[in-house]
Design a protein around this motif. Structure first.
Motif, PDB file in Angstrom:
ATOM      1  N   TYR A   1       0.744  -1.203  -0.127  1.00 38.21           N
ATOM      2  CA  TYR A   1      -0.080   0.115  -0.124  1.00 38.21           C
ATOM      3  C   TYR A   1       0.829   1.466  -0.173  1.00 38.21           C
TER       4      TYR A   1
ATOM      5  N   ASN B   1      -9.515  -2.868   6.886  1.00 38.54           N
ATOM      6  CA  ASN B   1      -9.723  -1.260   7.459  1.00 38.54           C
ATOM      7  C   ASN B   1      -8.587  -1.033   8.201  1.00 38.54           C
TER       8      ASN B   1
ATOM      9  N   HIS C   1      -5.765  -0.651   6.121  1.00 38.73           N
ATOM     10  CA  HIS C   1      -5.903   0.731   5.179  1.00 38.73           C
ATOM     11  C   HIS C   1      -5.769   1.830   6.126  1.00 38.73           C
TER      12      HIS C   1
END
Length: 187
Positions: free
Chosen positions: A85, A143, A146
């Motif tokens: 990411y 999540n 993230h």
């Protein structure tokens, strides 16, 4: 797609025309339409490519561990997910935050979450941890990943040392969230 990706990151989606993309790919504008009916279709393809690449990196990391070593595979998933990411945050932000598709099912049809669901189900079956709802747990863990990555970007904490510290915190959170029951069963 490579030209569009580069231009979208440099200029943004709205400021990038199909003419720009064709010129960046060194093809005629008509060639663009042989592959994509619209810029939105191209963006959807870029999202899918991002997800496919992300999942492949996660799978490669998990595959470095034995199939029955669920904790190591989960740790590899978390660490690699954070690293991937952060390595691709500009592209991620363009194709997932700047572009808002009409179909909001992306969260439900998310291949990254599906991959994590499979790992959680396997670990539950092996009684490594207890998970009552693998899909909901995967959504929560995804999540968390993230959020940790977004916070790293927002705080400017993306150095190698910062990444390692955040990966440790994330994997500790995952391990705490997936502790087996006190008696060791996963009924």
């Amino acid at each position: 797609m490579d030209a569009a990706e580069r231009l979208f990151v440099e200029k943004g989606i709205a400021a990038t025309s199909i003419d720009d993309i064709a010129a960046g790919a060194q093809v005629a504008k008509g060639t663009f339409y042989l592959y994509f009916p619209s810029k939105e279709a191209l963006l959807g393809a870029l999202q899918q490519r991002f997800v496919d690449t992300f999942c492949a990196r996660l799978q490669e990391a998990m595959d470095r561990h034995r199939p029955d070593n669920h904790r190591a595979r989960l740790k590899a998933w978390a660490e690699t997910g954070l690293q991937t990411y952060l390595d691709n945050v500009a592209l991620h932000d363009v194709v997932f935050h700047e572009y808002r598709p009409e179909d909001r099912r992306m969260r439900n049809d998310n291949a990254v979450i599906a991959q994590l669901v499979a790992l959680l189900v396997q670990g539950t079956a092996a009684k490594v941890w207890r998970v009552d709802d693998a899909t909901m747990t995967a959504v929560i863990l995804f999540n968390a990943l993230h959020g940790v990555a977004d916070d790293a970007v927002a705080m400017g904490q993306t150095s190698e040392a910062d990444r390692k510290r955040r990966a440790r915190a994330l994997t500790n959170f995952f391990e705490q969230a997936l502790r087996p029951e006190e008696d060791g069963s996963a009924d």
